[in-house]
Motif scaffolding. Structure first.
Motif, PDB file in Angstrom:
ATOM      1  N   TYR A 175       0.839  -1.197   0.000  1.00 27.80           N
ATOM      2  CA  TYR A 175       0.000   0.000   0.000  1.00 27.80           C
ATOM      3  C   TYR A 175       0.874   1.248   0.000  1.00 27.80           C
ATOM      4  CZ  TYR A 175      -3.793  -3.104   1.371  1.00 27.80           C
ATOM      5  OH  TYR A 175      -4.715  -4.105   1.406  1.00 27.80           O
ATOM      6  N   THR A 176       0.417   2.274  -0.703  1.00 27.00           N
ATOM      7  CA  THR A 176       0.985   3.615  -0.611  1.00 27.00           C
ATOM      8  C   THR A 176      -0.118   4.495  -0.057  1.00 27.00           C
ATOM      9  OG1 THR A 176       2.443   3.285  -2.510  1.00 27.00           O
ATOM     10  CG2 THR A 176       1.971   5.566  -1.889  1.00 27.00           C
ATOM     11  N   PHE A 177       0.150   5.173   1.056  1.00 29.74           N
ATOM     12  CA  PHE A 177      -0.835   6.058   1.658  1.00 29.74           C
ATOM     13  C   PHE A 177      -0.445   7.504   1.379  1.00 29.74           C
ATOM     14  CE2 PHE A 177      -1.193   2.161   4.167  1.00 29.74           C
ATOM     15  CZ  PHE A 177      -2.557   1.935   4.076  1.00 29.74           C
ATOM     16  N   ILE A 178      -1.388   8.269   0.850  1.00 34.12           N
ATOM     17  CA  ILE A 178      -1.175   9.697   0.608  1.00 34.12           C
ATOM     18  C   ILE A 178      -1.542  10.425   1.893  1.00 34.12           C
ATOM     19  CG2 ILE A 178      -1.753  11.709  -0.805  1.00 34.12           C
ATOM     20  CD1 ILE A 178      -0.503   9.354  -2.399  1.00 34.12           C
ATOM     21  N   LEU A 179      -0.552  11.126   2.459  1.00 35.54           N
ATOM     22  CA  LEU A 179      -0.734  11.855   3.707  1.00 35.54           C
ATOM     23  C   LEU A 179      -0.242  13.289   3.537  1.00 35.54           C
ATOM     24  CD1 LEU A 179       0.667   9.117   6.122  1.00 35.54           C
ATOM     25  CD2 LEU A 179      -1.732   9.769   5.865  1.00 35.54           C
ATOM     26  N   THR A 180      -0.618  14.151   4.463  1.00 32.38           N
ATOM     27  CA  THR A 180      -0.143  15.529   4.452  1.00 32.38           C
ATOM     28  C   THR A 180       1.312  15.547   4.911  1.00 32.38           C
ATOM     29  OG1 THR A 180      -2.366  16.308   4.947  1.00 32.38           O
ATOM     30  CG2 THR A 180      -0.565  17.853   5.335  1.00 32.38           C
ATOM     31  N   ALA A 181       2.164  16.206   4.131  1.00 33.96           N
ATOM     32  CA  ALA A 181       3.592  16.273   4.431  1.00 33.96           C
ATOM     33  C   ALA A 181       3.848  17.185   5.624  1.00 33.96           C
ATOM     34  CB  ALA A 181       4.359  16.784   3.211  1.00 33.96           C
ATOM     35  N   SER A 206       1.640  -0.906  -6.028  1.00 34.00           N
ATOM     36  CA  SER A 206       0.914  -0.851  -4.757  1.00 34.00           C
ATOM     37  C   SER A 206      -0.473  -0.248  -4.960  1.00 34.00           C
ATOM     38  CB  SER A 206       1.702  -0.009  -3.748  1.00 34.00           C
ATOM     39  OG  SER A 206       1.817   1.319  -4.196  1.00 34.00           O
ATOM     40  N   THR A 207      -1.350  -0.530  -4.014  1.00 36.23           N
ATOM     41  CA  THR A 207      -2.650   0.126  -3.965  1.00 36.23           C
ATOM     42  C   THR A 207      -2.423   1.483  -3.312  1.00 36.23           C
ATOM     43  OG1 THR A 207      -3.868  -1.936  -3.834  1.00 36.23           O
ATOM     44  CG2 THR A 207      -4.973   0.017  -2.948  1.00 36.23           C
ATOM     45  N   VAL A 208      -2.885   2.553  -3.966  1.00 34.25           N
ATOM     46  CA  VAL A 208      -2.684   3.909  -3.458  1.00 34.25           C
ATOM     47  C   VAL A 208      -3.979   4.375  -2.796  1.00 34.25           C
ATOM     48  CG1 VAL A 208      -2.100   6.288  -4.056  1.00 34.25           C
ATOM     49  CG2 VAL A 208      -0.995   4.386  -5.268  1.00 34.25           C
ATOM     50  N   VAL A 209      -3.864   4.791  -1.528  1.00 29.13           N
ATOM     51  CA  VAL A 209      -5.023   5.214  -0.740  1.00 29.13           C
ATOM     52  C   VAL A 209      -4.810   6.652  -0.283  1.00 29.13           C
ATOM     53  CG1 VAL A 209      -6.489   4.717   1.251  1.00 29.13           C
ATOM     54  CG2 VAL A 209      -5.315   2.833   0.060  1.00 29.13           C
ATOM     55  N   ASP A 210      -5.709   7.543  -0.678  1.00 27.15           N
ATOM     56  CA  ASP A 210      -5.650   8.943  -0.270  1.00 27.15           C
ATOM     57  C   ASP A 210      -6.283   9.084   1.103  1.00 27.15           C
ATOM     58  OD1 ASP A 210      -5.808  11.680   0.087  1.00 27.15           O
ATOM     59  OD2 ASP A 210      -6.622  12.086  -1.912  1.00 27.15           O
ATOM     60  N   MET A 211      -5.459   9.481   2.078  1.00 24.28           N
ATOM     61  CA  MET A 211      -5.917   9.626   3.463  1.00 24.28           C
ATOM     62  C   MET A 211      -6.124  11.091   3.836  1.00 24.28           C
ATOM     63  SD  MET A 211      -5.885   6.411   4.518  1.00 24.28           S
ATOM     64  CE  MET A 211      -5.793   6.355   6.299  1.00 24.28           C
ATOM     65  N   THR A 212      -6.097  11.999   2.856  1.00 20.20           N
ATOM     66  CA  THR A 212      -6.167  13.425   3.166  1.00 20.20           C
ATOM     67  C   THR A 212      -7.578  13.967   3.259  1.00 20.20           C
ATOM     68  OG1 THR A 212      -5.952  14.064   0.846  1.00 20.20           O
ATOM     69  CG2 THR A 212      -3.898  13.840   2.120  1.00 20.20           C
ATOM     70  N   ARG A 245      -9.661   6.859   0.528  1.00 20.02           N
ATOM     71  CA  ARG A 245     -10.173   6.622  -0.827  1.00 20.02           C
ATOM     72  C   ARG A 245      -9.091   6.001  -1.701  1.00 20.02           C
ATOM     73  NH1 ARG A 245     -10.103  10.146  -5.364  1.00 20.02           N
ATOM     74  NH2 ARG A 245      -9.167  11.695  -4.014  1.00 20.02           N
ATOM     75  N   ILE A 246      -9.414   4.863  -2.321  1.00 18.21           N
ATOM     76  CA  ILE A 246      -8.487   4.210  -3.237  1.00 18.21           C
ATOM     77  C   ILE A 246      -8.441   5.014  -4.531  1.00 18.21           C
ATOM     78  CG2 ILE A 246      -8.040   2.150  -4.641  1.00 18.21           C
ATOM     79  CD1 ILE A 246      -9.365   0.504  -2.413  1.00 18.21           C
ATOM     80  N   ILE A 247      -7.221   5.459  -4.894  1.00 21.07           N
ATOM     81  CA  ILE A 247      -7.085   6.180  -6.161  1.00 21.07           C
ATOM     82  C   ILE A 247      -6.388   5.326  -7.222  1.00 21.07           C
ATOM     83  CG2 ILE A 247      -7.278   8.487  -5.195  1.00 21.07           C
ATOM     84  CD1 ILE A 247      -4.291   8.750  -5.258  1.00 21.07           C
ATOM     85  N   ARG A 248      -5.762   4.223  -6.785  1.00 21.26           N
ATOM     86  CA  ARG A 248      -5.257   3.225  -7.731  1.00 21.26           C
ATOM     87  C   ARG A 248      -5.320   1.873  -7.047  1.00 21.26           C
ATOM     88  NH1 ARG A 248       0.916   3.305  -9.285  1.00 21.26           N
ATOM     89  NH2 ARG A 248       1.103   2.173  -7.324  1.00 21.26           N
ATOM     90  N   GLN A 249      -6.087   0.962  -7.622  1.00 23.88           N
ATOM     91  CA  GLN A 249      -6.130  -0.399  -7.088  1.00 23.88           C
ATOM     92  C   GLN A 249      -4.912  -1.148  -7.591  1.00 23.88           C
ATOM     93  OE1 GLN A 249      -8.555  -1.950  -4.882  1.00 23.88           O
ATOM     94  NE2 GLN A 249      -6.732  -3.243  -4.786  1.00 23.88           N
ATOM     95  N   GLY A 250      -4.154  -1.691  -6.681  1.00 22.63           N
ATOM     96  CA  GLY A 250      -2.960  -2.444  -7.031  1.00 22.63           C
ATOM     97  C   GLY A 250      -2.957  -3.777  -6.310  1.00 22.63           C
ATOM     98  N   LYS A 251      -1.776  -4.180  -5.880  1.00 29.25           N
ATOM     99  CA  LYS A 251      -1.595  -5.491  -5.257  1.00 29.25           C
ATOM    100  C   LYS A 251      -2.319  -5.613  -3.914  1.00 29.25           C
ATOM    101  CE  LYS A 251       2.058  -8.701  -3.912  1.00 29.25           C
ATOM    102  NZ  LYS A 251       3.521  -8.881  -3.801  1.00 29.25           N
ATOM    103  N   VAL A 294     -12.745   3.187   0.577  1.00 26.38           N
ATOM    104  CA  VAL A 294     -13.782   3.285  -0.441  1.00 26.38           C
ATOM    105  C   VAL A 294     -13.120   3.473  -1.800  1.00 26.38           C
ATOM    106  CG1 VAL A 294     -15.542   4.230   1.111  1.00 26.38           C
ATOM    107  CG2 VAL A 294     -14.092   5.781  -0.184  1.00 26.38           C
ATOM    108  N   SER A 295     -13.813   3.035  -2.816  1.00 24.47           N
ATOM    109  CA  SER A 295     -13.361   3.275  -4.185  1.00 24.47           C
ATOM    110  C   SER A 295     -14.503   3.956  -4.923  1.00 24.47           C
ATOM    111  CB  SER A 295     -12.966   1.967  -4.869  1.00 24.47           C
ATOM    112  OG  SER A 295     -14.080   1.111  -4.970  1.00 24.47           O
TER     113      SER A 295
END
Length: 179
Positions: A40-46, A134-140, A145-151, A159-160
């Protein structure tokens, strides 16, 4: 090409981001811990601790555009884990697609040939790899929210765009209940 950071621990993630959302009555952190390390790749605030290379798009010759979010990963790949254990800080990473064919580049020699002239520091030759992004999940937002479904499989708390709740509530809907 968006950049991500590969982290060896949740402590690294907390250092370079503002962390995972703290919902009211939701236990997102515990749910995320079950996914890491993993695909998984999680999108978070830097956070302000994040190196400038991660907060800008482009190569050394491109005009930079600031961004406030970053993808973070704790890979379960043994080669990545071994490298991260030897480092004192995360590694900057990206998925590698061919600029001409828009397909994944899996051969480390080809990656070095294509991106070496652009300032690539090094390539670890772990052999030709399987292209399982990876599956990319936006946590912001309000909902993971899944923005790319991957492994990584979709978890009940994600949610997608095909989910009924997402279609009804949009990206800023509430986080689904976690037991």
């Amino acid at each position: 090409m968006p950049l991500s950071i590969l982290c060896r621990s949740l402590r690294d993630i907390d250092t370079y981001t503002t962390g995972f959302p703290r919902g009211t009555g939701q236990n997102i952190f515990r749910a995320v811990k079950h996914c890491l390390p993993g695909p998984y790749t999680f999108i978070l605030t830097a956070s302000k601790e994040l190196p400038k290379q991660c907060t800008r798009y482009g190569t050394t010759t491109a005009k930079y555009a600031s961004r406030k979010n970053v993808g973070v990963r704790m890979p379960d790949d043994p080669i990545c884990k071994a490298i991260l254990e030897m480092m004192d800080e995360p590694l900057i990473s990206t998925s590698v697609k061919s600029p001409k064919e828009n397909e994944w580049i899996l051969d480390p020699v080809t990656i070095a040939d294509v991106y070496g002239p652009e300032g690539l520091d090094f390539v670890v030759d772990g052999g030709v790899r399987v292209a399982d992004p990876s599956t990319v999940v936006d946590m912001t937002g309000g909902t993971p929210r899944i923005i790319r479904q991957g492994k990584g499989p979709k978890q009940p708390w994600m949610v997608s765009e095909s989910d009924t709740d997402f279609a009804t509530n949009g990206a800023n809907g509430s986080i689904p209940y976690l037991a």
